[in-house]
Write an enzyme that holds these catalytic residues in place. Sequence first.
Site, PDB file in Angstrom:
ATOM      1  N   CYS A 254       0.868  -1.188   0.000  1.00  0.00           N
ATOM      2  CA  CYS A 254       0.000   0.000   0.000  1.00  0.00           C
ATOM      3  C   CYS A 254       0.903   1.236   0.000  1.00  0.00           C
ATOM      4  CB  CYS A 254      -0.964  -0.005   1.180  1.00  0.00           C
ATOM      5  SG  CYS A 254      -1.857  -1.566   1.386  1.00  0.00           S
ATOM      6  N   ASP A 277       1.051  -1.228  -4.765  1.00  0.00           N
ATOM      7  CA  ASP A 277      -0.206  -0.553  -4.433  1.00  0.00           C
ATOM      8  C   ASP A 277      -1.277  -1.035  -5.400  1.00  0.00           C
ATOM      9  OD1 ASP A 277      -0.873   2.084  -2.578  1.00  0.00           O
ATOM     10  OD2 ASP A 277      -2.259   1.864  -4.261  1.00  0.00           O
ATOM     11  N   ASP A 303      -2.944  -6.327  -5.479  1.00  0.00           N
ATOM     12  CA  ASP A 303      -3.883  -6.360  -4.357  1.00  0.00           C
ATOM     13  C   ASP A 303      -3.197  -7.052  -3.179  1.00  0.00           C
ATOM     14  OD1 ASP A 303      -5.988  -7.040  -2.557  1.00  0.00           O
ATOM     15  OD2 ASP A 303      -7.446  -7.032  -4.196  1.00  0.00           O
ATOM     16  N   ASP A 322       1.247  -0.185   5.353  1.00  0.00           N
ATOM     17  CA  ASP A 322       0.532   1.059   5.679  1.00  0.00           C
ATOM     18  C   ASP A 322      -0.898   0.838   5.198  1.00  0.00           C
ATOM     19  OD1 ASP A 322      -0.272   3.598   6.219  1.00  0.00           O
ATOM     20  OD2 ASP A 322       1.066   4.603   4.812  1.00  0.00           O
ATOM     21  N   CYS A 375      -3.234   5.623   9.515  1.00  0.00           N
ATOM     22  CA  CYS A 375      -3.445   7.008   9.968  1.00  0.00           C
ATOM     23  C   CYS A 375      -4.878   7.126  10.494  1.00  0.00           C
ATOM     24  CB  CYS A 375      -3.142   8.011   8.855  1.00  0.00           C
ATOM     25  SG  CYS A 375      -4.059   7.727   7.329  1.00  0.00           S
TER      26      CYS A 375
END
Length: 429
Positions: A254, A277, A303, A322, A375
């Site tokens: 990612c 990604d 994926d 991430d 995040c």
Amino acid sequence: MKKQRNLRSMAAQAIEQVVEQGQSLSNILPPLQQKVSDKDKALLQELCFGVLRTLSQLDWLINKLMARPMTGKQRTVHYLIMVGLYQLLYTRIPPHAALAETVEGAVAIKRPQLKGLINGVLRQFQRQQDELLAEFNASDARYLHPSWLLKRLQKAYPEQWQSIVEANNQRPPMWLRVNRTHHSRDSWLALLDEAGMKGFPHADYPDAVQLETPAPVHALPGFEEGWVTVQDASAQGCMTWLAPQNGEHILDLCAAPGGKTTHILEVAPEAQVLAVDIDEQRLSRVYDNLKRLGMKATVKQGDGRYPSQWCGEQQFDRILLDAPCSATGVIRRHPDIKWLRRDRDIPELAQLQSEILDAIWSHLKSGGTLVYATCSMLPEENSLQIKAFLQRTADAELCETGTPEQPGKQNLPGAEEGDGFFYAKLIKK
């Protein structure tokens, strides 16, 4: 010379696309900014970001000021009035200029017959401002967050939710990452000083610098040469836990837009890095970042749930995941997140994260390190996610970040000026 455009109408149409059509401001805004002068770029951004940051307040005010909401083809006018209210409340634009430009915006959106209505609503607000704001400040809408998110934050952080909400509603600072292969942080700070700008080092993250005042990237010493990258301090914290070493095979999963990929290569220039990604379009930014910094990595579209499709049976010394998440820790940086996310997204994201974790674990070497990062501020995506993974994965061990009962390290938004971020460091036994 660029044609003079009505910025208020442009902002209103962009905000409508975010709120009504679920589009991301980071996709909508850059093409619009290309149509205006450099001076107007900043104001257009301020109007879009500002309205989205304070959307629930502006909505609340319009409901008080108007008997009926604007619907259908007139809906853009609703957002144009929001842009007008935002200027009166939060900018230094003289009120007469804010009113005149906003009213003129009705012509740009082909609703000239509504100029009088827009003018009337904004002037009514000016007359009633004090009493309206007093009433607003006593309501739940004052937190400027959707109720579903407020409830989740209150449940997860009974002592801290108000400071989290407050931080989310602030403008974010500008953080940079000094490329240690070119300069030490101190030597680059000296160059910054010579350029007439001030920066401050982060206490814990060795490459992080906070600018006293945000600046355009082209004004930063050596930006084009790859000496420095824009990246929030909390995102830089991933390298503390990953600790990449030269010669290792490292997966950045990612990876777009490539900030962490390039950070790995700054810390360990001789590492063999694979950046993956699912979003082919966003991968172009990984290539751009690698090119600007003069670095090499293998970049693939893939994926995370099906790693054998893009890496076969390959095993990695370290993996940085991430994970796709609600992004509720970076609301101050992307205020549209508050209005793009829905409560129902959270269990779906948690399921996706769980599937990626399970799939990628078999590609980590014995003794290897996986850093899981988001995040997000929500336990379902963070500590609860890792707790469940540890319970079902016999050869996974938590290392340095939290306890098995409360796994991971959660950064709150605004703490040491960084974004909200979660990290968990896992070792394969």
